[in-house]
Design a protein around this motif. Structure first.
Motif: not given
Length: 268
Positions: A92-100, A127-131, A241-243, A258-268
């Motif tokens: 599962a992943a919110k962004f990219g290809s994986s999550s924790i 971002f959280y995706n519960i079981v 969990m992701d991002e 509006t919730p973020p629609t892309a990964p955060f950046g380090p300079y944000d």
């Protein structure tokens, strides 16, 4: 006999003014590079160092399936201590290809750093995706206290799959019911007026809560209580969990957004 020729007259040409392109005309990356190298007029080269930006912890949760390496992509470079078998998952992943992935038993990530200073404004989000669980214990999404049972701040999920914002073990806000298998953006903020707000998918749940206490934290436990270090088999968060991001010195959200629609950046 040599001829006495007149000297060749000197020709003077006016210097051509330099053409200067202001930084605003350059792309962001190019302007940043030129500023660092001192290539823009009037700009002193920047000595390489750690930028002073709000983002102090940034975990994109990317990696190979089963990996136990959790990279902080902020300029802080916080190292996580791993408990249980929390791991990277490509299921599962919110962004990219994986999550924790947290399996619900003894899983946690723990870190200590001065950036987890709760005396001023801050934002903790992810971002959280519960079981769906059948247990009888509530568990933290994140706990910003130095020890379990102590005073401080945490955000937990209860057995009814609702989020609860806790201050000193007192519930200050509770959300609606979350549905298993769906990604939710969750955020907790504190502004410069010491007002706390909790958000679920960009909508505040509960009321504003004001508390001027400068809690001494210095630690962040993800998916579990701080005492996971001494009780590693207790129930923990179950799901993905992701991002994940912790920002110091700024309450990024103080009203609906509006919730973020892309990964955060380090300079944000």
């Amino acid at each position: 006999m040599p001829l006495d020729l007149p000297q060749k007259p000197e020709i003077w040409l006016p210097s051509r003014p330099a053409i200067v392109r202001p930084a605003v005309d350059l792309t962001t990356a190019e302007a940043e590079r030129k500023m660092r190298l001192g290539m823009l007029p009037g700009i002193t080269p920047v000595i390489a160092g750690r930028p002073n930006v709000p983002t102090k912890l940034l975990m994109h949760c990317e990696g190979a399936n089963g990996s136990t390496s959790f990279v902080d992509s902020s300029f802080t470079g916080i190292v996580q201590t791993v408990y249980g078998n929390v791991q990277i998952s490509t299921a599962a992943a919110k962004f990219g290809s994986s999550s924790i992935l947290f399996d619900g038993t003894g899983d946690a990530l723990y870190s200590e750093s001065a950036v987890f200073d709760l005396s001023g404004p801050f934002t903790m989000e992810g971002f959280y995706n519960i079981v769906a669980r059948s247990g009888t214990f509530q568990v933290p999404l994140f706990d910003l206290r130095p020890s379990t049972g102590g005073n401080g701040i945490r955000l937990s999920i209860n057995t009814s799959e609702q989020l609860s914002f806790y201050q000193n073990e007192n519930i200050r806000a509770t959300s609606g019911v979350l549905t298993a298998g769906i990604w939710y953006h969750v955020a907790l903020t504190k502004d410069a007026s010491n007002v706390y707000r909790a958000f679920l998918n960009g909508t505040q749940f509960g009321s504003n809560y004001t508390d001027a206490t400068a809690y001494a934290s210095g630690a962040c436990t993800i998916g579990q209580y701080p005492d996971v270090r001494t009780s590693p088999t207790q129930v923990s968060y179950q799901g993905y969990m992701d991002e994940l991001r912790f920002s110091k010195g700024v309450a990024r959200y103080t009203s609906s957004f509006t919730p973020p629609t892309a990964p955060f950046g380090p300079y944000d």
